[in-house]
Write an enzyme that holds these catalytic residues in place. Structure first.
Site, PDB file in Angstrom:
ATOM      1  N   ASN A   9       0.866  -1.179   0.000  1.00  0.00           N
ATOM      2  CA  ASN A   9       0.000   0.000   0.000  1.00  0.00           C
ATOM      3  C   ASN A   9       0.903   1.229   0.000  1.00  0.00           C
ATOM      4  O   ASN A   9       1.465   1.591   1.024  1.00  0.00           O
ATOM      5  CB  ASN A   9      -0.888  -0.040   1.254  1.00  0.00           C
ATOM      6  N   TRP A  10       1.012   1.849  -1.162  1.00  0.00           N
ATOM      7  CA  TRP A  10       1.973   2.965  -1.297  1.00  0.00           C
ATOM      8  C   TRP A  10       1.473   4.245  -0.637  1.00  0.00           C
ATOM      9  O   TRP A  10       2.234   5.195  -0.478  1.00  0.00           O
ATOM     10  CB  TRP A  10       2.258   3.240  -2.776  1.00  0.00           C
ATOM     11  N   LYS A  11       0.202   4.321  -0.329  1.00  0.00           N
ATOM     12  CA  LYS A  11      -0.378   5.552   0.242  1.00  0.00           C
ATOM     13  C   LYS A  11      -0.072   6.733  -0.683  1.00  0.00           C
ATOM     14  O   LYS A  11       0.001   6.544  -1.888  1.00  0.00           O
ATOM     15  CB  LYS A  11       0.126   5.763   1.678  1.00  0.00           C
ATOM     16  N   HIS A  94      -9.354   1.536   4.911  1.00  0.00           N
ATOM     17  CA  HIS A  94      -8.074   1.714   5.601  1.00  0.00           C
ATOM     18  C   HIS A  94      -8.272   2.686   6.765  1.00  0.00           C
ATOM     19  O   HIS A  94      -9.049   3.642   6.657  1.00  0.00           O
ATOM     20  CB  HIS A  94      -7.019   2.241   4.624  1.00  0.00           C
ATOM     21  N   GLU A  96      -6.629   5.081   7.781  1.00  0.00           N
ATOM     22  CA  GLU A  96      -6.411   6.499   7.436  1.00  0.00           C
ATOM     23  C   GLU A  96      -7.646   7.085   6.753  1.00  0.00           C
ATOM     24  O   GLU A  96      -7.980   8.247   6.944  1.00  0.00           O
ATOM     25  CB  GLU A  96      -5.152   6.630   6.559  1.00  0.00           C
ATOM     26  N   GLU A 166      -5.384  -4.526  10.694  1.00  0.00           N
ATOM     27  CA  GLU A 166      -4.304  -3.560  10.922  1.00  0.00           C
ATOM     28  C   GLU A 166      -4.568  -2.788  12.207  1.00  0.00           C
ATOM     29  O   GLU A 166      -5.332  -1.814  12.207  1.00  0.00           O
ATOM     30  CB  GLU A 166      -4.229  -2.566   9.756  1.00  0.00           C
ATOM     31  N   GLY A 172       2.688   2.509  10.708  1.00  0.00           N
ATOM     32  CA  GLY A 172       3.676   3.574  10.524  1.00  0.00           C
ATOM     33  C   GLY A 172       4.400   3.959  11.810  1.00  0.00           C
ATOM     34  O   GLY A 172       5.092   4.969  11.858  1.00  0.00           O
ATOM     35  N   SER A 212       3.524  -1.937  10.358  1.00  0.00           N
ATOM     36  CA  SER A 212       4.971  -2.030  10.573  1.00  0.00           C
ATOM     37  C   SER A 212       5.558  -3.411  10.265  1.00  0.00           C
ATOM     38  O   SER A 212       6.464  -3.865  10.960  1.00  0.00           O
ATOM     39  CB  SER A 212       5.328  -1.582  11.997  1.00  0.00           C
ATOM     40  N   GLY A 233       2.911  -1.043   4.229  1.00  0.00           N
ATOM     41  CA  GLY A 233       3.008   0.375   3.883  1.00  0.00           C
ATOM     42  C   GLY A 233       4.452   0.757   3.589  1.00  0.00           C
ATOM     43  O   GLY A 233       4.979   0.491   2.508  1.00  0.00           O
ATOM     44  N   GLY A 234       5.120   1.367   4.569  1.00  0.00           N
ATOM     45  CA  GLY A 234       6.469   1.910   4.397  1.00  0.00           C
ATOM     46  C   GLY A 234       7.450   0.956   3.715  1.00  0.00           C
ATOM     47  O   GLY A 234       8.186   1.359   2.803  1.00  0.00           O
TER      48      GLY A 234
HETATM   49  P1  PGA Z   1       2.980   0.432   7.591  1.00  0.00           P
HETATM   50  O1  PGA Z   1       1.516   0.648   6.981  1.00  0.00           O
HETATM   51  O2  PGA Z   1       3.496  -0.885   7.061  1.00  0.00           O
HETATM   52  O3  PGA Z   1       3.798   1.601   7.109  1.00  0.00           O
HETATM   53  O4  PGA Z   1       2.824   0.394   9.081  1.00  0.00           O
HETATM   54  C1  PGA Z   1       0.629  -0.421   6.811  1.00  0.00           C
HETATM   55  C2  PGA Z   1      -0.679   0.080   6.235  1.00  0.00           C
HETATM   56  O5  PGA Z   1      -1.116   1.157   6.642  1.00  0.00           O
HETATM   57  O6  PGA Z   1      -1.293  -0.581   5.384  1.00  0.00           O
END
Ligand code: PGA
Length: 249
Positions: A9-11, A94, A96, A166, A172, A212, A233-234
């Site tokens: 997930n590149w956001k 998600h 966010e 999640e 993050g 994470s 994500g990251g």
């Molecule tokens: P993260 O994000 O791996 O950077 O914690 C995961 C996500 O939000 O899907």
């Protein structure tokens, strides 16, 4: 048998040039046959990514879409638009989106319906805040999110649902749920689906862990019985770390 999946997930990261560089590098990689690999670039780069990966096993996924099929919704993207460029999978709910864009359960249930009506697969995200976990409310909250977002679906619809658990406190932050915490919640999610649908349906749903996940903790998390992969994500933004996670089963 349920699928093993690693989805990046590149956001709101990677512009066109960065996406192109990632794709060039990604296409040089050798992928394990037993893992479905997905990337979710931004809307502006979806077409590019899809065309570039047309002959490639990696699935291109959208990070969101609107619940309406068309109309006066300035700035929004529909299922039909995604499908018209070949994108058949979408991340919904998600944390966010829930927190910053006011997407509540009613909207998310509509989005799930729209995705399924358009013959898309939804990666539906659920997860508790730190406060919920501290108060011991996390199982109750996850059950509520399942009921409100997914439990109106028919038996048949479940073949197009992937769940991503999640915990919000792990996204993050560098803080991961321990493998035991992940397994405990994934097992609870599967049991809840079995109780409300059937064991057969519950056994077929892929439940991904997100929050994470990094190359050095992925194999322990993916090694849990009810964890079928990850939403990353990251660590999905660089081909090197993403591939290490893809190869962590
Ligand atoms: P993260 O994000 O791996 O950077 O914690 C995961 C996500 O939000 O899907």
């Amino acid at each position: 048998m349920r699928k093993k999946i690693v989805a990046g997930n590149w956001k709101m990261n990677n512009d066109l040039a960065e996406t192109e560089m990632f794709l060039v590098d990604l296409k040089k990689q050798v992928f394990p046959e037993n893992v479905v690999v997905m990337i979710a670039p931004s809307f502006t780069n979806l077409n590019q990514a899809f065309e570039s990966l047309r002959e490639h096993p990696v699935t291109v996924v959208a990070q969101n879409m609107n619940q309406n099929n068309e109309g006066a919704f300035t700035g929004e993207i529909s299922a039909k638009m995604l499908k018209s460029i070949g994108v058949n999978t979408v991340i919904l709910g998600h944390s966010e989106r829930r927190a910053y864009f006011m997407e509540d359960s009613a909207i998310l249930a509509e989005k799930v319906n729209t995705a399924l009506e358009n013959e898309m697969t939804a990666i539906f995200c659920i997860g508790e805040e730190l406060e919920d976990r501290k108060k011991g409310n996390h199982f109750k909250l996850i059950k509520k999110q399942l009921f409100e977002g997914l439990f109106h679906l028919s038996n048949e619809s479940w073949k197009n649902i992937i769940i991503a658990y999640e915990p919000v406190w792990a996204i993050g932050t560098g803080e991961t749920a321990s493998p035991e915490q992940a397994q405990e919640m994934h097992n609870f999610i599967r049991k809840t689906i079995a109780e409300n649908y059937s064991k057969a349906i519950a056994d077929e749903v892929s439940i991904l862990y997100g929050g994470s996940v990094k190359p050095d903790n992925a194999s322990e998390i993916f090694g849990q019985d009810d964890v079928d992969g990850g939403l990353i994500g990251g660590a999905s933004l660089k081909v090197d770390s993403f591939m290490k996670i893809v190869n962590s089963f």
